[in-house]
Design a protein around this motif. Structure first.
Motif, mmCIF file in Angstrom:
data_model
loop_
_atom_site.group_PDB
_atom_site.id
_atom_site.type_symbol
_atom_site.label_atom_id
_atom_site.label_comp_id
_atom_site.label_asym_id
_atom_site.label_seq_id
_atom_site.Cartn_x
_atom_site.Cartn_y
_atom_site.Cartn_z
ATOM 1 N N LYS A 71 0.816 -1.217 0.000
ATOM 2 C CA LYS A 71 0.000 0.000 0.000
ATOM 3 C C LYS A 71 0.852 1.270 0.000
ATOM 4 O O LYS A 71 0.355 2.356 -0.320
ATOM 5 C CB LYS A 71 -0.959 0.000 1.189
ATOM 6 N N ASP A 72 2.127 1.129 0.343
ATOM 7 C CA ASP A 72 3.012 2.286 0.382
ATOM 8 C C ASP A 72 3.628 2.604 -0.972
ATOM 9 O O ASP A 72 4.348 3.599 -1.106
ATOM 10 C CB ASP A 72 4.134 2.059 1.395
ATOM 11 N N LEU A 73 3.339 1.786 -1.982
ATOM 12 C CA LEU A 73 3.943 1.965 -3.291
ATOM 13 C C LEU A 73 3.004 2.655 -4.266
ATOM 14 O O LEU A 73 1.805 2.416 -4.268
ATOM 15 C CB LEU A 73 4.353 0.601 -3.867
ATOM 16 N N GLY A 74 3.590 3.484 -5.119
ATOM 17 C CA GLY A 74 2.827 4.138 -6.170
ATOM 18 C C GLY A 74 2.996 3.382 -7.482
ATOM 19 O O GLY A 74 3.182 2.166 -7.482
ATOM 20 N N PHE A 75 3.000 4.139 -8.600
ATOM 21 C CA PHE A 75 3.079 3.489 -9.903
ATOM 22 C C PHE A 75 4.223 4.022 -10.762
ATOM 23 O O PHE A 75 4.239 3.823 -11.978
ATOM 24 C CB PHE A 75 1.746 3.632 -10.641
ATOM 25 N N LEU A 76 5.174 4.701 -10.123
ATOM 26 C CA LEU A 76 6.398 5.041 -10.829
ATOM 27 C C LEU A 76 7.141 3.748 -11.145
ATOM 28 O O LEU A 76 6.910 2.711 -10.518
ATOM 29 C CB LEU A 76 7.271 5.963 -9.986
ATOM 30 N N GLU A 77 8.059 3.792 -12.093
ATOM 31 C CA GLU A 77 8.764 2.579 -12.487
ATOM 32 C C GLU A 77 9.467 1.929 -11.300
ATOM 33 O O GLU A 77 9.432 0.706 -11.137
ATOM 34 C CB GLU A 77 9.782 2.882 -13.589
ATOM 35 N N SER A 78 10.089 2.749 -10.444
ATOM 36 C CA SER A 78 10.801 2.207 -9.280
ATOM 37 C C SER A 78 9.841 1.523 -8.314
ATOM 38 O O SER A 78 10.166 0.483 -7.722
ATOM 39 C CB SER A 78 11.562 3.320 -8.556
ATOM 40 N N ASP A 79 8.635 2.082 -8.153
ATOM 41 C CA ASP A 79 7.633 1.479 -7.273
ATOM 42 C C ASP A 79 7.118 0.165 -7.854
ATOM 43 O O ASP A 79 6.882 -0.799 -7.131
ATOM 44 C CB ASP A 79 6.449 2.434 -7.074
ATOM 45 N N ARG A 80 6.950 0.126 -9.150
ATOM 46 C CA ARG A 80 6.444 -1.084 -9.797
ATOM 47 C C ARG A 80 7.479 -2.208 -9.713
ATOM 48 O O ARG A 80 7.126 -3.378 -9.535
ATOM 49 C CB ARG A 80 6.079 -0.777 -11.247
ATOM 50 N N ILE A 81 8.733 -1.846 -9.824
ATOM 51 C CA ILE A 81 9.803 -2.840 -9.672
ATOM 52 C C ILE A 81 9.798 -3.408 -8.260
ATOM 53 O O ILE A 81 9.902 -4.615 -8.049
ATOM 54 C CB ILE A 81 11.167 -2.213 -10.014
ATOM 55 N N GLU A 82 9.660 -2.519 -7.273
ATOM 56 C CA GLU A 82 9.630 -2.968 -5.872
ATOM 57 C C GLU A 82 8.377 -3.800 -5.594
ATOM 58 O O GLU A 82 8.419 -4.776 -4.835
ATOM 59 C CB GLU A 82 9.678 -1.761 -4.937
ATOM 60 N N PRO A 108 5.200 -5.853 -15.951
ATOM 61 C CA PRO A 108 5.495 -5.521 -17.347
ATOM 62 C C PRO A 108 6.946 -5.702 -17.789
ATOM 63 O O PRO A 108 7.214 -5.781 -18.988
ATOM 64 C CB PRO A 108 5.096 -4.048 -17.438
ATOM 65 N N PHE A 109 7.884 -5.763 -16.832
ATOM 66 C CA PHE A 109 9.291 -5.770 -17.211
ATOM 67 C C PHE A 109 9.911 -7.164 -17.121
ATOM 68 O O PHE A 109 9.784 -7.860 -16.112
ATOM 69 C CB PHE A 109 10.074 -4.797 -16.324
ATOM 70 N N LYS A 110 10.595 -7.581 -18.186
ATOM 71 C CA LYS A 110 11.222 -8.908 -18.245
ATOM 72 C C LYS A 110 12.195 -9.112 -17.095
ATOM 73 O O LYS A 110 12.260 -10.196 -16.499
ATOM 74 C CB LYS A 110 11.952 -9.074 -19.575
ATOM 75 N N SER A 111 12.972 -8.091 -16.795
ATOM 76 C CA SER A 111 13.996 -8.218 -15.756
ATOM 77 C C SER A 111 13.383 -8.516 -14.391
ATOM 78 O O SER A 111 13.935 -9.299 -13.614
ATOM 79 C CB SER A 111 14.840 -6.943 -15.679
ATOM 80 N N GLY A 152 -5.148 11.192 -19.852
ATOM 81 C CA GLY A 152 -4.040 11.774 -19.104
ATOM 82 C C GLY A 152 -4.260 11.810 -17.610
ATOM 83 O O GLY A 152 -3.404 12.280 -16.858
ATOM 84 N N ALA A 153 -5.411 11.302 -17.152
ATOM 85 C CA ALA A 153 -5.713 11.315 -15.716
ATOM 86 C C ALA A 153 -4.866 10.307 -14.953
ATOM 87 O O ALA A 153 -4.648 10.461 -13.750
ATOM 88 C CB ALA A 153 -7.199 11.022 -15.496
ATOM 89 N N ILE A 154 -4.416 9.247 -15.629
ATOM 90 C CA ILE A 154 -3.513 8.259 -15.029
ATOM 91 C C ILE A 154 -2.227 8.256 -15.837
ATOM 92 O O ILE A 154 -2.251 8.141 -17.065
ATOM 93 C CB ILE A 154 -4.128 6.841 -15.044
ATOM 94 N N LYS A 155 -1.107 8.410 -15.143
ATOM 95 C CA LYS A 155 0.194 8.412 -15.794
ATOM 96 C C LYS A 155 0.880 7.056 -15.606
ATOM 97 O O LYS A 155 0.557 6.292 -14.700
ATOM 98 C CB LYS A 155 1.078 9.514 -15.207
ATOM 99 N N ASN A 156 1.846 6.758 -16.476
ATOM 100 C CA ASN A 156 2.651 5.530 -16.401
ATOM 101 C C ASN A 156 1.782 4.273 -16.441
ATOM 102 O O ASN A 156 1.996 3.322 -15.696
ATOM 103 C CB ASN A 156 3.508 5.520 -15.121
ATOM 104 N N PHE A 157 0.783 4.283 -17.334
ATOM 105 C CA PHE A 157 -0.115 3.145 -17.440
ATOM 106 C C PHE A 157 0.386 2.189 -18.519
ATOM 107 O O PHE A 157 0.604 2.582 -19.669
ATOM 108 C CB PHE A 157 -1.535 3.617 -17.778
ATOM 109 N N THR A 158 0.546 0.937 -18.150
ATOM 110 C CA THR A 158 1.103 -0.060 -19.058
ATOM 111 C C THR A 158 0.274 -0.204 -20.329
ATOM 112 O O THR A 158 -0.942 -0.361 -20.274
ATOM 113 C CB THR A 158 1.197 -1.432 -18.371
#
Length: 206
Positions: A71-82, A108-111, A152-158
């Motif tokens: 619940k402490d994570l957002g949707f930035l790439e670093s948060d999605r990785i975590e 979404p990320f292979k790594s 544009g209401a949601i950013k960084n959407f896969t």
């Protein structure tokens, strides 16, 4: 606390002990695909079939996990990785407990998927690509996410302004545009039977 002062504590009950007690081969069924592809629907249906035959399972769903553990994570790439790193670690614990754990995450990320795979045995991670065309996912859009992302209401959407890296060699490739939910479930169940995760001489009816 420094990491060098942390020592792994071995327990009396081993992973093999739990596997023998539960009479099943534990694994991670890692469902990956776009939002709206059908990951959660298919994962739920697979778990129901396994549960009905007394298989010991647990389903980790992307939205549900973000209500608690993440619940402490957002949707930035670093948060999605975590987000995926934590799910990988939790999945590892479930496998150690002898369960068949199902995870339904875009991932979404292979790594990141590779890191999750590396946490368990080579035969304990089954990547399931729920392959649904973006246009079909947008048509479904049951939660209204795509509409918000397009506006544009949601950013960084896969799939819109953040990439989805398709699995190159998934153990199971599901094309929902060509198969019903029941057919998708049968493909997965048959894979589990073929490779000895569950017994063949059972009626896996819903």
């Amino acid at each position: 606390m420094e990491e060098k002062n942390i020592v792994w504590h071995d327990t009396n009950i081993t992973k093999n002990d739990r596997n023998s007690l539960l009479n099943q081969k534990p694994c991670v069924l890692w469902f990956t695909g776009l939002s709206g592809s059908g990951k959660s629907t298919i994962a739920n249906a697979v778990e129901r079939k396994l549960f009905n035959k007394s298989r010991k399972t647990y389903l980790l769903d992307g939205d549900n996990v973000r209500h608690g553990l993440n619940k402490d994570l957002g949707f930035l790439e670093s948060d999605r990785i975590e987000n995926i790193r934590r799910i990988g670690e939790v999945s590892k614990l479930f496998v150690d407990a002898g369960l068949i754990v199902l995870t339904a995450f875009i991932s979404p990320f292979k790594s990141d998927r590779q890191i999750a795979k590396s946490l368990v045995g080579y035969d304990e991670f089954i990547e399931i690509f729920i392959d649904t065309p973006l246009e079909i996912c947008e048509e479904r859009d049951s939660k209204g996410f795509y509409k918000k992302a397009r506006s544009g209401a949601i950013k960084n959407f896969t799939g819109i302004d953040s990439p989805y890296e398709k699995p190159e060699n998934p153990q199971i490739h599901i094309k929902t545009a060509k198969n019903t939910v029941e057919e998708c479930v049968d493909i997965i169940i048959n894979h589990l039977i073929k490779f000895g995760y569950i017994e063949e001489n059972n009626d896996y009816s819903i």
